[in-house]
Scaffold this motif. Structure first.
Motif, PDB file in Angstrom:
ATOM      1  N   PHE A   1       0.850  -1.191   0.000  1.00 31.34           N
ATOM      2  CA  PHE A   1       0.000   0.000   0.000  1.00 31.34           C
ATOM      3  C   PHE A   1       0.884   1.238   0.000  1.00 31.34           C
ATOM      4  N   THR A   2       0.721   2.073  -0.991  1.00 30.69           N
ATOM      5  CA  THR A   2       1.508   3.310  -1.068  1.00 30.69           C
ATOM      6  C   THR A   2       0.596   4.499  -0.852  1.00 30.69           C
ATOM      7  N   SER A   3       1.130   5.496  -0.218  1.00 32.63           N
ATOM      8  CA  SER A   3       0.344   6.714   0.005  1.00 32.63           C
ATOM      9  C   SER A   3       0.854   7.820  -0.903  1.00 32.63           C
ATOM     10  N   ILE A   4      -0.051   8.596  -1.370  1.00 34.80           N
ATOM     11  CA  ILE A   4       0.305   9.697  -2.250  1.00 34.80           C
ATOM     12  C   ILE A   4       0.162  10.989  -1.462  1.00 34.80           C
ATOM     13  N   VAL A   5       1.225  11.760  -1.443  1.00 34.22           N
ATOM     14  CA  VAL A   5       1.214  13.038  -0.747  1.00 34.22           C
ATOM     15  C   VAL A   5       0.965  14.131  -1.782  1.00 34.22           C
ATOM     16  N   VAL A   6      -0.078  14.899  -1.576  1.00 30.93           N
ATOM     17  CA  VAL A   6      -0.433  15.968  -2.492  1.00 30.93           C
ATOM     18  C   VAL A   6      -0.144  17.292  -1.797  1.00 30.93           C
ATOM     19  N   THR A   7       0.695  18.084  -2.409  1.00 33.48           N
ATOM     20  CA  THR A   7       0.973  19.413  -1.874  1.00 33.48           C
ATOM     21  C   THR A   7       0.178  20.436  -2.658  1.00 33.48           C
ATOM     22  N   VAL A   8      -0.503  21.278  -1.942  1.00 31.84           N
ATOM     23  CA  VAL A   8      -1.283  22.332  -2.576  1.00 31.84           C
ATOM     24  C   VAL A   8      -0.484  23.622  -2.453  1.00 31.84           C
ATOM     25  N   ILE A   9      -0.112  24.185  -3.593  1.00 33.84           N
ATOM     26  CA  ILE A   9       0.636  25.436  -3.606  1.00 33.84           C
ATOM     27  C   ILE A   9      -0.372  26.572  -3.743  1.00 33.84           C
ATOM     28  N   MET A  10      -0.390  27.418  -2.729  1.00 36.28           N
ATOM     29  CA  MET A  10      -1.303  28.561  -2.785  1.00 36.28           C
ATOM     30  C   MET A  10      -0.715  29.607  -3.714  1.00 36.28           C
ATOM     31  N   PRO A  11      -1.493  30.063  -4.675  1.00 28.67           N
ATOM     32  CA  PRO A  11      -0.965  31.082  -5.587  1.00 28.67           C
ATOM     33  C   PRO A  11      -0.795  32.422  -4.874  1.00 28.67           C
ATOM     34  N   LEU A  12       0.080  33.238  -5.417  1.00 24.36           N
ATOM     35  CA  LEU A  12       0.309  34.564  -4.856  1.00 24.36           C
ATOM     36  C   LEU A  12      -0.823  35.509  -5.249  1.00 24.36           C
ATOM     37  N   HIS A  13      -1.096  36.448  -4.366  1.00 25.34           N
ATOM     38  CA  HIS A  13      -2.061  37.504  -4.629  1.00 25.34           C
ATOM     39  C   HIS A  13      -1.373  38.835  -4.388  1.00 25.34           C
ATOM     40  N   GLN A  14      -1.867  39.859  -5.037  1.00 20.92           N
ATOM     41  CA  GLN A  14      -1.315  41.202  -4.861  1.00 20.92           C
ATOM     42  C   GLN A  14      -2.244  41.978  -3.934  1.00 20.92           C
ATOM     43  N   TYR A  15      -1.679  42.540  -2.860  1.00 23.13           N
ATOM     44  CA  TYR A  15      -2.463  43.271  -1.872  1.00 23.13           C
ATOM     45  C   TYR A  15      -1.951  44.697  -1.740  1.00 23.13           C
ATOM     46  N   GLN A  16      -2.871  45.580  -1.398  1.00 25.62           N
ATOM     47  CA  GLN A  16      -2.507  46.942  -1.017  1.00 25.62           C
ATOM     48  C   GLN A  16      -2.864  47.074   0.458  1.00 25.62           C
ATOM     49  N   VAL A  17      -1.849  47.332   1.286  1.00 27.41           N
ATOM     50  CA  VAL A  17      -2.056  47.447   2.727  1.00 27.41           C
ATOM     51  C   VAL A  17      -1.782  48.897   3.121  1.00 27.41           C
ATOM     52  N   VAL A  18      -2.718  49.491   3.853  1.00 22.97           N
ATOM     53  CA  VAL A  18      -2.599  50.875   4.309  1.00 22.97           C
ATOM     54  C   VAL A  18      -2.619  50.868   5.827  1.00 22.97           C
ATOM     55  N   GLY A  19      -1.626  51.526   6.432  1.00 23.20           N
ATOM     56  CA  GLY A  19      -1.550  51.556   7.885  1.00 23.20           C
ATOM     57  C   GLY A  19      -0.864  52.815   8.385  1.00 23.20           C
ATOM     58  N   ARG A  20      -0.892  52.987   9.706  1.00 20.59           N
ATOM     59  CA  ARG A  20      -0.269  54.149  10.325  1.00 20.59           C
ATOM     60  C   ARG A  20       0.001  53.853  11.797  1.00 20.59           C
ATOM     61  N   ARG A  21       0.705  54.772  12.437  1.00 20.08           N
ATOM     62  CA  ARG A  21       0.912  54.702  13.868  1.00 20.08           C
ATOM     63  C   ARG A  21      -0.406  55.082  14.545  1.00 20.08           C
ATOM     64  N   GLN A  22      -0.689  54.524  15.709  1.00 19.18           N
ATOM     65  CA  GLN A  22      -1.922  54.868  16.411  1.00 19.18           C
ATOM     66  C   GLN A  22      -1.882  56.327  16.849  1.00 19.18           C
ATOM     67  N   PRO A  23      -2.988  57.054  16.666  1.00 21.09           N
ATOM     68  CA  PRO A  23      -2.996  58.473  17.051  1.00 21.09           C
ATOM     69  C   PRO A  23      -2.811  58.654  18.563  1.00 21.09           C
ATOM     70  N   THR A  24      -2.016  59.672  18.926  1.00 25.53           N
ATOM     71  CA  THR A  24      -1.782  60.017  20.319  1.00 25.53           C
ATOM     72  C   THR A  24      -2.047  61.506  20.499  1.00 25.53           C
ATOM     73  N   GLU A  25      -1.935  61.965  21.718  1.00 29.81           N
ATOM     74  CA  GLU A  25      -2.111  63.400  21.959  1.00 29.81           C
ATOM     75  C   GLU A  25      -0.981  64.202  21.328  1.00 29.81           C
ATOM     76  N   ALA A  26       0.226  63.646  21.342  1.00 26.40           N
ATOM     77  CA  ALA A  26       1.374  64.328  20.745  1.00 26.40           C
ATOM     78  C   ALA A  26       1.284  64.353  19.225  1.00 26.40           C
ATOM     79  N   ASP A  27       0.747  63.272  18.630  1.00 27.46           N
ATOM     80  CA  ASP A  27       0.618  63.174  17.177  1.00 27.46           C
ATOM     81  C   ASP A  27      -0.801  62.714  16.839  1.00 27.46           C
ATOM     82  N   PRO A  28      -1.758  63.661  16.778  1.00 30.65           N
ATOM     83  CA  PRO A  28      -3.149  63.254  16.527  1.00 30.65           C
ATOM     84  C   PRO A  28      -3.411  62.760  15.105  1.00 30.65           C
ATOM     85  N   VAL A  29      -2.616  63.211  14.134  1.00 27.39           N
ATOM     86  CA  VAL A  29      -2.785  62.776  12.739  1.00 27.39           C
ATOM     87  C   VAL A  29      -1.446  62.217  12.242  1.00 27.39           C
TER      88      VAL A  29
END
Length: 173
Positions: free
Chosen positions: A1-29
């Motif tokens: 009895f032989t087992s077959i190992v199937v690897t699933v390669i997840m394709p790449l996707h292109q993302y746009q990520v937008v982020g910032r530092r959390q606002p503080t009293e010293a730097d509100p924006v």
């Protein structure tokens, strides 16, 4: 009895990520950062965003916030384009900059070909490759401008892409 190992390669996707530092009293924006990233899923895109943002500005996930994560999809997946990709990668001997060209139907497929090519030719792992710029390269326009002010040369300089630039190319059966 032989087992077959199937690897699933997840394709790449292109993302746009937008982020910032959390606002503080010293730097509100605080300053907003936007990055285009290639990742297997949204979680990996966020992780890479914080990795690169920590290199640019001393900021980490606990002191910042992600405003938006959007997947960028190709409008037309039936047209073959020439993609020019500028990368920076770490090898065993040091850090190197490189420009490579690929011919494919989507940017994500060209990125997958880049990772395979870099693994085969330079033994570079995906985690050691940083994509600086990725864009569509026209057949007759210079993609990267030289600072010396020389005459512009043909955009596609890759020998694997040049044979396909002829508009009268034929593939006889």
């Amino acid at each position: 009895f032989t087992s077959i190992v199937v690897t699933v390669i997840m394709p790449l996707h292109q993302y746009q990520v937008v982020g910032r530092r959390q606002p503080t009293e010293a730097d509100p924006v605080p300053q907003i950062y936007r990055m285009r990233l290639f990742a297997k899923n949204e979680v990996m895109a966020k992780s890479r965003f914080w990795y690169f943002l920590h290199q640019i500005d001393k900021m980490k996930r606990s002191t910042g916030e992600i405003l938006a994560v959007n997947e960028i999809r190709e409008k037309n997946r039936r047209i073959v384009n020439n993609y020019g990709i500028q990368i920076r990668y770490n090898s065993r001997s040091g850090t190197h900059n490189m420009y490579k060209e690929f011919r494919d139907v989507t940017m994500c497929a060209a990125m997958e070909r880049l990772y395979m090519d870099m693994a085969g030719r330079h033994r570079a792992r995906k985690s050691s490759i940083q994509v600086r710029d990725a864009k569509i390269v026209k057949a007759g326009v210079r993609a990267l401008k030289r600072s010396s002010g020389e005459e512009p040369v043909e955009a596609c300089s890759s020998l694997s892409v040049k044979p396909f630039l002829d508009s009268k190319i034929k593939f006889p059966l």
